[in-house]
Scaffold this motif. Structure first.
Motif, PDB file in Angstrom:
ATOM      1  N   ASP A  45       0.331  -1.354   5.528  1.00 20.27           N
ATOM      2  CA  ASP A  45      -0.566  -2.236   4.786  1.00 20.27           C
ATOM      3  C   ASP A  45      -1.367  -1.464   3.746  1.00 20.27           C
ATOM      4  O   ASP A  45      -1.487  -1.883   2.599  1.00 20.27           O
ATOM      5  CB  ASP A  45      -1.512  -2.952   5.757  1.00 20.27           C
ATOM      6  CG  ASP A  45      -0.793  -4.030   6.541  1.00 20.27           C
ATOM      7  OD1 ASP A  45       0.003  -4.762   5.925  1.00 20.27           O
ATOM      8  OD2 ASP A  45      -0.996  -4.114   7.758  1.00 20.27           O
ATOM      9  N   VAL A  46      -1.886  -0.346   4.169  1.00 17.95           N
ATOM     10  CA  VAL A  46      -2.683   0.447   3.235  1.00 17.95           C
ATOM     11  C   VAL A  46      -1.815   0.989   2.108  1.00 17.95           C
ATOM     12  O   VAL A  46      -2.183   0.926   0.938  1.00 17.95           O
ATOM     13  CB  VAL A  46      -3.399   1.589   3.978  1.00 17.95           C
ATOM     14  CG1 VAL A  46      -3.980   2.587   2.992  1.00 17.95           C
ATOM     15  CG2 VAL A  46      -4.495   1.025   4.872  1.00 17.95           C
ATOM     16  N   LEU A  47      -0.657   1.525   2.492  1.00 18.72           N
ATOM     17  CA  LEU A  47       0.235   2.045   1.457  1.00 18.72           C
ATOM     18  C   LEU A  47       0.583   0.958   0.452  1.00 18.72           C
ATOM     19  O   LEU A  47       0.649   1.201  -0.760  1.00 18.72           O
ATOM     20  CB  LEU A  47       1.509   2.594   2.112  1.00 18.72           C
ATOM     21  CG  LEU A  47       2.509   3.223   1.143  1.00 18.72           C
ATOM     22  CD1 LEU A  47       1.884   4.380   0.402  1.00 18.72           C
ATOM     23  CD2 LEU A  47       3.770   3.680   1.876  1.00 18.72           C
ATOM     24  N   THR A  48       0.758  -0.234   0.936  1.00 21.03           N
ATOM     25  CA  THR A  48       1.086  -1.340   0.045  1.00 21.03           C
ATOM     26  C   THR A  48      -0.036  -1.612  -0.955  1.00 21.03           C
ATOM     27  O   THR A  48       0.202  -1.726  -2.157  1.00 21.03           O
ATOM     28  CB  THR A  48       1.350  -2.619   0.864  1.00 21.03           C
ATOM     29  OG1 THR A  48       2.454  -2.403   1.728  1.00 21.03           O
ATOM     30  CG2 THR A  48       1.644  -3.779  -0.064  1.00 21.03           C
ATOM     31  N   VAL A  49      -1.249  -1.695  -0.457  1.00 21.08           N
ATOM     32  CA  VAL A  49      -2.365  -1.938  -1.376  1.00 21.08           C
ATOM     33  C   VAL A  49      -2.474  -0.805  -2.382  1.00 21.08           C
ATOM     34  O   VAL A  49      -2.705  -1.036  -3.575  1.00 21.08           O
ATOM     35  CB  VAL A  49      -3.698  -2.057  -0.615  1.00 21.08           C
ATOM     36  CG1 VAL A  49      -4.775  -2.532  -1.561  1.00 21.08           C
ATOM     37  CG2 VAL A  49      -3.582  -3.015   0.521  1.00 21.08           C
ATOM     38  N   GLN A  50      -2.298   0.405  -1.917  1.00 24.35           N
ATOM     39  CA  GLN A  50      -2.458   1.533  -2.826  1.00 24.35           C
ATOM     40  C   GLN A  50      -1.370   1.551  -3.894  1.00 24.35           C
ATOM     41  O   GLN A  50      -1.642   1.820  -5.068  1.00 24.35           O
ATOM     42  CB  GLN A  50      -2.481   2.837  -2.021  1.00 24.35           C
ATOM     43  CG  GLN A  50      -3.797   2.998  -1.257  1.00 24.35           C
ATOM     44  CD  GLN A  50      -3.804   4.159  -0.294  1.00 24.35           C
ATOM     45  OE1 GLN A  50      -2.754   4.570   0.203  1.00 24.35           O
ATOM     46  NE2 GLN A  50      -4.998   4.673  -0.002  1.00 24.35           N
ATOM     47  N   LEU A  51      -0.160   1.240  -3.490  1.00 26.65           N
ATOM     48  CA  LEU A  51       0.908   1.212  -4.498  1.00 26.65           C
ATOM     49  C   LEU A  51       0.723   0.031  -5.454  1.00 26.65           C
ATOM     50  O   LEU A  51       0.978   0.148  -6.656  1.00 26.65           O
ATOM     51  CB  LEU A  51       2.272   1.152  -3.815  1.00 26.65           C
ATOM     52  CG  LEU A  51       2.730   2.473  -3.197  1.00 26.65           C
ATOM     53  CD1 LEU A  51       4.132   2.342  -2.605  1.00 26.65           C
ATOM     54  CD2 LEU A  51       2.707   3.603  -4.215  1.00 26.65           C
ATOM     55  N   THR A  52       0.289  -1.084  -4.928  1.00 28.72           N
ATOM     56  CA  THR A  52       0.014  -2.218  -5.806  1.00 28.72           C
ATOM     57  C   THR A  52      -1.045  -1.841  -6.840  1.00 28.72           C
ATOM     58  O   THR A  52      -0.929  -2.155  -8.028  1.00 28.72           O
ATOM     59  CB  THR A  52      -0.485  -3.424  -4.992  1.00 28.72           C
ATOM     60  OG1 THR A  52       0.438  -3.698  -3.945  1.00 28.72           O
ATOM     61  CG2 THR A  52      -0.620  -4.644  -5.881  1.00 28.72           C
ATOM     62  N   ALA A  53      -2.062  -1.151  -6.358  1.00 30.08           N
ATOM     63  CA  ALA A  53      -3.112  -0.709  -7.279  1.00 30.08           C
ATOM     64  C   ALA A  53      -2.561   0.286  -8.293  1.00 30.08           C
ATOM     65  O   ALA A  53      -2.926   0.244  -9.473  1.00 30.08           O
ATOM     66  CB  ALA A  53      -4.257  -0.079  -6.492  1.00 30.08           C
TER      67      ALA A  53
END
Lengths: 204, 204
Positions: free
Chosen positions: A156-164
Motif C-alpha cells: 500500500d505504501v509503495l503504491t502511494v509513493q509510486l503514484t506520487a
DNA sequence: AATACAACCGGGGTAAAGTCCGCTTATGCT
DNA sequence: AGCATAAGCGGACTTTACCCCGGTTGTATT
C-alpha cells in the motif's frame, strides 16, 4: 408488480434538465478554457455565459475545483478505456512490469497534455481523491505491483509513493515554464525516468 | 571614498519596524493556528488581532499561503541544521544511502508533524518552489544520489520523482483522517516504505 | 390527465483574498 | 541635528468563491 427495468440504468439519477445543464456547463467551461485559460474562468462568468444561475453551477459541481475535476474526469474516460481493455502493453495481456511502464508513460503524457486542468482541479483544502480519477491510478498501480511478486514490501505504501512519483512532478513541482517551453521533451524525460524507476524498484 | 563595509551585511534589508511586524505577525499567526486551526485563520482576523493593517500582512507575506510557508520555513530551520551539520546518519559522515534513508525518515516525521501547516502552505496556483524549503529537499536528495554512482539514470528526473514520492503522500494523497487516527503508525509505515523504496532503487 | 412531491433553478447575500494609493516613518547622508 | 528619500503602513475597495431559500419544473403515481 415490479418496476420497469429500463429507467434503473440511471437509478433515481439526475433529472433530464439537470443533465442538460451539466453538459451545457461543461461545454461552456471548455470554450472559456480554450479562449482565456483556467485562471480567468470564474463561476459568475461561466454561469452568465451559459445563461444559467450561479446556484446551478455550484449545485452541479460543488466548487470551482469540481468543474475542473469533471472536465478531467471526462477526458480521462478514454484513457481509462485504453488501460482497462485496450491493446497491450497498456491494456491487459502484457507482463505486469511492461504494463506498469506503459501506464506511467501514458499517464505522464496525459498529465502533461492536461496540466492546466489537472492543476486547477486540485483543491488544496482537500486530499486528492476529490476526483474519481486518482483512485483508479492508484488501484491500477497497486494491482500491477501485486501481480509481480515483490519481496515483503508494504504494498500500500509503495503504491502511494509510486503514484506520487508519477503525479507529483506535474501536479506539484514542475513550473508552467518548465513544461511549456519544451513540453514534449519534459514528457519524454519523465516517461523515461519512470521506466528507469520502476525497473529499479521491481528487479529481483 | 569607498562605502562603509558594515551596512552591506544586510544590503538595504528590511527596515526595523518591518522586521518587528513580521515577527509579531508570525507569532500571532501561530497563536491563532494553535487555538483555531489553519482553516479559520483569515487575513483580516490576523491583521486585526495583531493590531496591524491588512495591507501590511499582504506586503509581508504576499498571500495567505505565504504565511504558512513562512511558518514552515521557520520550523524547518532546525531540521535543516541537523541535515547539513548534525550527527550521522542524518548529517554528513554516513554513507549516501544511509543518509538518504535517514533523510526520508526525518522528513516524513517532519511533514507528519507539520501536515496542517504544510498543506496550507500549498498555493495551488503556483508550483511548490514557492517556499525555499522544497528546493533544499530536492538539492539534498540530488546530492546524495549523485554521490552513489547510479547507472546512467537521468538524475534530475529521478530526484524530482523521489522527492514527490517522499512529499506527495503527505501533501497530496493522504487524508487528514488517515493521519490523525494513527499518526505515528502512518509515520512509521511511510518511513519504512521510503527505506524499502530507495534501497530498491539504489542497489546495484 | 391530474396531482404530489422532490429536485432543480435563480440570483441576491456573505465572507474572505488580494489591490491601491495617499500618508507616515525609519534610515543614511551632510 | 536636519533633510531627502525610499520603505512601510493602513484601510477602503474590488473581485470571487460559496451559501441560501422562495419560486418553478420535471417525474412518478393514480
Amino acid at each position: 408488480m415490479d418496476q420497469p427495468v429500463l429507467p434503473l440504468g440511471a437509478p433515481r439519477g439526475e433529472r433530464a434538465d439537470a443533465v442538460r445543464n451539466r453538459l451545457h456547463l461543461l461545454a461552456t467551461a471548455r470554450e472559456m478554457l480554450a479562449e482565456q485559460g483556467a485562471d480567468r474562468l470564474t463561476m459568475d462568468g461561466l454561469a452568465e455565459r451559459a445563461g444559467l444561475g450561479k446556484g446551478t453551477v455550484f449545485r452541479r459541481f460543488g466548487s470551482r475545483a469540481g468543474i475542473f475535476q469533471a472536465l478531467l474526469d471526462d477526458d480521462e474516460r478514454a484513457f481509462q478505456e485504453r488501460v482497462l481493455s485496450g491493446p497491450p502493453p497498456l491494456g491487459p495481456g502484457a507482463a505486469p512490469l511492461e504494463r506498469l511502464i506503459a501506464y506511467g508513460r501514458a499517464r505522464v503524457g496525459f498529465l502533461v497534455a492536461h496540466r492546466e486542468i489537472a492543476r486547477a482541479a486540485l483543491d488544496g483544502t482537500q486530499p486528492v481523491p476529490a476526483g474519481p480519477e486518482t483512485p483508479l491510478s492508484r488501484m491500477h498501480i497497486r494491482m500491477l505491483l501485486g501481480q509481480m511478486g515483490l519481496g515483503a514490501a508494504d504494498l500500500d505504501v509503495l503504491t502511494v509513493q509510486l503514484t506520487a512519483a508519477l503525479d507529483g512532478p506535474l501536479l506539484l513541482y514542475l513550473s508552467a515554464s518548465d513544461l511549456t517551453q519544451a513540453a514534449d521533451q519534459a514528457d519524454e524525460r519523465l516517461a523515461h525516468g519512470w521506466q528507469d524507476l520502476v525497473q529499479r524498484v521491481c528487479r529481483p
